[in-house]
Design a protein around this motif. Structure first.
Motif, mmCIF file in Angstrom:
data_model
loop_
_atom_site.group_PDB
_atom_site.id
_atom_site.type_symbol
_atom_site.label_atom_id
_atom_site.label_comp_id
_atom_site.label_asym_id
_atom_site.label_seq_id
_atom_site.Cartn_x
_atom_site.Cartn_y
_atom_site.Cartn_z
ATOM 1 N N UNK A 159 0.833 -1.207 0.000
ATOM 2 C CA UNK A 159 0.000 0.000 0.000
ATOM 3 C C UNK A 159 0.868 1.258 0.000
ATOM 4 N N UNK A 160 1.929 1.251 0.807
ATOM 5 C CA UNK A 160 2.833 2.403 0.857
ATOM 6 C C UNK A 160 3.479 2.659 -0.505
ATOM 7 N N UNK A 161 3.918 1.583 -1.160
ATOM 8 C CA UNK A 161 4.532 1.749 -2.473
ATOM 9 C C UNK A 161 3.532 2.241 -3.505
ATOM 10 N N UNK A 162 2.306 1.740 -3.450
ATOM 11 C CA UNK A 162 1.287 2.186 -4.399
ATOM 12 C C UNK A 162 0.953 3.666 -4.205
ATOM 13 N N UNK A 163 0.907 4.104 -2.945
ATOM 14 C CA UNK A 163 0.557 5.498 -2.660
ATOM 15 C C UNK A 163 1.709 6.447 -3.003
#
Length: 177
Positions: A159-163
């Motif tokens: 999720x952090x990488x996608x955001x």
């Protein structure tokens, strides 16, 4: 006729009456089985040292792991040159995620001599930007700890990488402050 050797038994061994084994032949058979089991365990250990899942351990869905695993299904070998699921894929995505977060946090500092004139920012603004960049990592580590506890480390990192991927890529298009 007892004592004759049936065609299926090896030479030198006499047969027992049907349904009966002598105590000696029973002990010999048990010793043979134990020796074979020990040999199989040695072969499994050899295969596992060389990165093979010779025991055929599978996940909860029934997919066989590509690497040997322990009782908790954690890989027992590290094969950096593969992307076998799920262990090595998670390993490679973890170091890629760490590298990208490290790069996005610390890359601007050595580039400041080029960034300051290009963006027209003062020395004080550059110092504040550097402190904010490093200082914000403390705050976001606390948030990521809560996210990892809530939804898991892998999903939290994904999720952090996608955001953050698009903002990180957008840094190269900044033209002015």
């Amino acid at each position: 006729p007892w004592g004759t050797r049936p065609p299926s038994s090896p030479p030198g061994r006499m047969s027992s009456p049907p349904g009966r084994m002598s105590k000696l032949s029973e002990r010999v058979a048990m010793a043979d089985v134990a020796a074979l089991e020990a040999e199989i365990d040695r072969l499994h250990a050899y295969c596992e040292r060389h990165g093979l899942n010779s025991r055929g351990v599978s996940d909860i869905v029934g997919r066989e792991f590509a690497l040997p695993v322990d009782a908790e299904h954690k890989a027992t070998v590290l094969q950096v040159t593969t992307a076998a699921q799920p262990h090595m894929r998670a390993f490679h995505l973890a170091w890629l995620g760490f590298f990208s977060t490290f790069f996005s946090t610390f890359a601007p500092a050595p580039l400041m001599p080029y960034i300051k004139p290009a963006l027209g920012i003062s020395k004080r603004e550059a110092a504040v930007a550097g402190m904010a960049s490093v200082g914000s990592t403390i705050f976001f580590r606390l948030i990521m700890g809560l996210v990892a506890d809530t939804i898991g480390a892998r999903r939290g990192m994904a999720a952090c990488l996608l955001v953050t991927t698009l903002p990180i890529l957008g840094m190269m298009y900044v033209q002015d402050a």
